[in-house]
Design a protein around this motif. Structure first.
Motif, PDB file in Angstrom:
ATOM      1  N   UNK A  11       0.817  -1.214   0.000  1.00  0.00           N
ATOM      2  CA  UNK A  11       0.000   0.000   0.000  1.00  0.00           C
ATOM      3  C   UNK A  11       0.855   1.271   0.000  1.00  0.00           C
ATOM      4  N   UNK A  12       2.163   1.100   0.166  1.00  0.00           N
ATOM      5  CA  UNK A  12       3.091   2.233   0.188  1.00  0.00           C
ATOM      6  C   UNK A  12       3.583   2.491  -1.228  1.00  0.00           C
ATOM      7  N   UNK A  13       3.285   3.674  -1.750  1.00  0.00           N
ATOM      8  CA  UNK A  13       3.591   3.980  -3.147  1.00  0.00           C
ATOM      9  C   UNK A  13       5.088   3.961  -3.418  1.00  0.00           C
ATOM     10  N   UNK A  14       5.916   4.123  -2.368  1.00  0.00           N
ATOM     11  CA  UNK A  14       7.368   4.022  -2.555  1.00  0.00           C
ATOM     12  C   UNK A  14       7.795   2.579  -2.828  1.00  0.00           C
ATOM     13  N   UNK A  15       6.997   1.648  -2.358  1.00  0.00           N
ATOM     14  CA  UNK A  15       7.384   0.241  -2.450  1.00  0.00           C
ATOM     15  C   UNK A  15       6.628  -0.521  -3.535  1.00  0.00           C
ATOM     16  N   UNK A  16       5.475  -0.009  -3.907  1.00  0.00           N
ATOM     17  CA  UNK A  16       4.763  -0.585  -5.061  1.00  0.00           C
ATOM     18  C   UNK A  16       4.041   0.553  -5.769  1.00  0.00           C
ATOM     19  N   UNK A  17       4.397   0.737  -7.017  1.00  0.00           N
ATOM     20  CA  UNK A  17       3.848   1.861  -7.759  1.00  0.00           C
ATOM     21  C   UNK A  17       3.535   1.420  -9.190  1.00  0.00           C
ATOM     22  N   UNK A  18       2.271   1.577  -9.629  1.00  0.00           N
ATOM     23  CA  UNK A  18       1.142   2.214  -8.952  1.00  0.00           C
ATOM     24  C   UNK A  18       0.472   1.270  -7.939  1.00  0.00           C
ATOM     25  N   UNK A  19      -0.393   1.875  -7.109  1.00  0.00           N
ATOM     26  CA  UNK A  19      -1.141   1.099  -6.119  1.00  0.00           C
ATOM     27  C   UNK A  19      -2.189   0.226  -6.811  1.00  0.00           C
ATOM     28  N   UNK A  20      -2.379  -0.963  -6.298  1.00  0.00           N
ATOM     29  CA  UNK A  20      -3.540  -1.773  -6.649  1.00  0.00           C
ATOM     30  C   UNK A  20      -3.518  -2.408  -8.026  1.00  0.00           C
ATOM     31  N   UNK A  21      -4.722  -2.646  -8.542  1.00  0.00           N
ATOM     32  CA  UNK A  21      -4.890  -3.295  -9.842  1.00  0.00           C
ATOM     33  C   UNK A  21      -4.422  -2.365 -10.952  1.00  0.00           C
ATOM     34  N   UNK A  22      -3.933  -2.951 -12.046  1.00  0.00           N
ATOM     35  CA  UNK A  22      -3.404  -2.156 -13.157  1.00  0.00           C
ATOM     36  C   UNK A  22      -3.948  -2.676 -14.482  1.00  0.00           C
ATOM     37  N   UNK A  23      -3.990  -1.795 -15.473  1.00  0.00           N
ATOM     38  CA  UNK A  23      -4.399  -2.215 -16.811  1.00  0.00           C
ATOM     39  C   UNK A  23      -3.239  -2.948 -17.488  1.00  0.00           C
ATOM     40  N   UNK A  24      -3.570  -3.819 -18.432  1.00  0.00           N
ATOM     41  CA  UNK A  24      -2.563  -4.576 -19.167  1.00  0.00           C
ATOM     42  C   UNK A  24      -1.579  -3.618 -19.829  1.00  0.00           C
ATOM     43  N   UNK A  25      -0.287  -3.915 -19.677  1.00  0.00           N
ATOM     44  CA  UNK A  25       0.750  -3.068 -20.257  1.00  0.00           C
ATOM     45  C   UNK A  25       1.378  -2.108 -19.278  1.00  0.00           C
TER      46      UNK A  25
END
Length: 612
Positions: A11-25
């Motif tokens: 949930x920390x944007x420094x550690x996973x970016x972008x947050x949450x589900x993402x579009x293909x590509x």
């Protein structure tokens, strides 16, 4: 040897970016912090359970976080559905595994000796859900129990060997034999004309979507044992009244959604015809029946596969070409016919029991017939990673459902207001859904507190109206599409089926509850921040749940005290020139001093504050 500290927070944007589900590509940057220099590997597991381990790149020492930083970028261009990941840290020849927390809720993780829980990334194609649905409020109607529109309450076309209640406010009951089988179905006499006559009442609740439990010909009161998909049950009306209902609802800014029961039919149907009540040649009657291959017989004709073993609901083979043609693919198929007659979408009963291929074909057809139509699925768990019938489901990846029933949210709302969980655990569970669901679907979930399959919400809350109001405040102010189950707004009570299906108490409504529902649902319907705004949780260092809904310059703050005792909170970062209005208390205004507001919350009190 000093122990090494490891940290990742999805949930920390420094550690996973972008947050949450993402579009293909989308490229997803994953980082992990360690207190010692080491070798770090990320294990990636795709939708089909293929796994690969990749060494992460060392970024160097970061004095701000006092850690070594390691990074990997995941390119989702050729990915589908889900990617899971966890880490292997090699320090001084020792392997340490680091993954999701033990409940797999996302956020801060933990170390493991073996079998680490993995983090989830949902990957989807960005299909838009129609705004009329996504920004609306749903009213669910169990037609037989809502309102009889005939003069003097005459019951329309009563069925043979059925039981008609003597009074509208009688408690429901089942008449069963020694084996527990229902031998006489019970009816109150509600019909589609009754729904039509109550449209203005429904509209007064801020409703934009009416979801009808099944309305097709069937021997039962609930209609989940379809007898004829082509025909409205004669106790409910006919095609003409259905068309009028859809047209008049649309004139008032409301749409109709139908319940589609496609995993099984009734045994007393024109397709199976076990009792010979139809003129057709049913599958039970002859191997030459055009419907024979729709069903799965173990020992013809008496032993057949049935929904959860209920012999009155024989399962169908949804991918049988003849069945697919009839329900979906033909010109004027069942899906097409009712959409053209005025329906604006379908809710799929027991979506878990429908093959993904069936749902995809149905979705494609629905959008061809009515581009602004919606498809909702009954799913009881987190729909992003649902596993049923030995396969991962594909509900939220773009080619299937527009919306799912949000039972996980229902559970944590009811647990919170009953103090089974605290506000921090509520937020943790909520953020797990927010992380896993594509944003378009997260804002389209069918947010229920109760329906025809659950106990009445007021009964669950032991008839405590204060707790009911807290639950509804949360339901109406979170992202998603709130659903009102007919009668909840009038104070109906009832345990499990059939008691949760009482008749609407016309003239005997609980006015306090009804006035509350009318007020809050209309606030929901009129405030754009509540319909589509971002959500940000607030931390008050006590058991007050608080969050902001933000869109543009609009901000609404919701605070809910679930405790028995009084709580005082402060809202910060409010400009001294702002006006703060309590939307639920006749536009009461709060004074801003030194960029903050002091609020006293009594036991089980809530505030919905609009900051202007």
């Amino acid at each position: 040897m000093d122990d090494i500290q490891i940290f990742h927070d999805s949930h920390n944007i420094q550690l996973r970016n972008p947050f949450g589900a993402v579009t293909i590509g989308t490229k997803v940057r994953i980082r992990i912090w360690t207190s010692k220099k080491c070798s770090v590997y990320i294990n990636l597991i795709n939708f089909y359970n293929n796994q690969v381990e990749v060494q992460m790149n060392e970024i160097g020492w970061n004095g701000y976080v006092n850690s070594w930083v390691y990074e990997n970028e995941i390119d989702t261009s050729n990915c589908f559905g889900l990617i899971y990941y966890y880490f292997r840290v090699n320090y001084c020849g020792r392997n340490i595994l680091y993954g999701n927390n033990i409940e797999s809720l996302g956020g801060e993780g933990q170390t493991y000796f073996n079998d680490p829980k993995s983090y989830q990334i949902t990957i989807y194609s960005n299909e838009k859900v129609p705004n009329w649905y996504k920004k609306g409020i749903i009213y669910q109607i169990f037609v037989d129990r809502f309102f009889n529109g005939n003069k003097e309450g005459k019951v329309l076309n009563p069925k043979k060997n059925t039981f008609i209640y003597g009074k509208w406010d009688d408690d429901p009951m089942y008449i069963k034999d020694e084996q527990g089988n229902i031998v006489r179905w019970d009816f109150y006499g509600g019909n589609l004309l009754g729904v039509k006559k109550k449209l203005k009442y429904i509209k007064s609740l801020g409703v934009s979507t009416i979801y009808l439990n099944p309305i097709f010909d069937s021997p039962s009161c609930h209609k989940y044992d379809t007898g004829d998909y082509e025909k409205i049950d004669p106790m409910f009306g006919d095609e003409e009244i259905f068309k009028e209902l859809c047209s008049e609802a649309e004139d008032l800014g409301m749409r109709i959604i139908l319940d589609g029961v496609f995993s099984h039919t009734g045994s007393d149907s024109k397709y199976f015809n076990k009792f010979g009540n139809y003129d057709s040649l049913g599958a039970y009657q002859s191997l030459e029946s055009p419907y024979y291959r729709w069903y799965r017989f173990n020992d013809y004709p008496k032993l057949y596969e049935a929904w959860w073993g209920f012999s009155n609901m024989p399962n169908v083979d949804e991918l049988n070409p003849s069945y697919l043609d009839y329900i979906i693919r033909n010109n004027n198929s069942i899906i097409e016919k009712w959409l053209k007659l005025g329906a604006s979408g379908w809710r799929l009963d027991v979506a878990d029991e429908l093959p993904d291929e069936f749902i995809k074909i149905l979705k494609k057809k629905l959008k061809e017939v009515k581009a602004e139509g919606v498809l909702i699925g009954e799913v009881w768990e987190d729909a992003s990673n649902k596993y049923s019938y030995n396969r991962r489901r594909e509900y939220l990846f773009g080619s299937e459902l527009d919306s799912v029933t949000n039972y996980p949210l229902r559970q944590i709302i009811l647990d919170l207001v009953r103090n089974y969980i605290g506000n921090r655990y509520f937020i943790k569970k909520y953020m797990s859904l927010k992380e896993n669901y594509p944003k378009e679907y997260f804002y389209s979930t069918m947010n229920i507190l109760g329906n025809h399959d659950t106990e009445r919400v007021l009964t669950i809350l032991n008839n405590n109206i204060s707790l009911l109001k807290l639950a509804v405040v949360i339901q109406m102010t979170l992202p998603g599409v709130p659903l009102i189950y007919y009668g909840d707004e009038a104070g109906l009570t009832g345990g499990k089926d059939p008691y949760n299906r009482k008749a609407y108490p016309w003239g005997k409504e609980n006015k306090d509850i009804l006035n509350f529902y009318t007020k809050i649902s209309n606030i929901r319907a009129s405030e754009e921040a509540l319909k589509s705004g971002e959500i940000k949780f607030l931390d008050f260092n006590n058991e007050v749940l608080g969050y902001e809904r933000l869109i543009g310059n609009e901000k609404i703050v919701v605070v809910v005290n679930t405790m028995e005792k009084k709580e005082n909170i402060s809202l910060y970062d409010v400009n001294d020139g702002n006006t703060v209005i309590d939307l639920m208390s006749n536009d009461k205004r709060y004074e801003v001093k030194n960029s903050q507001i002091e609020i006293e919350l009594k036991s089980h009190e809530y505030k919905i504050l609009k900051i202007l």
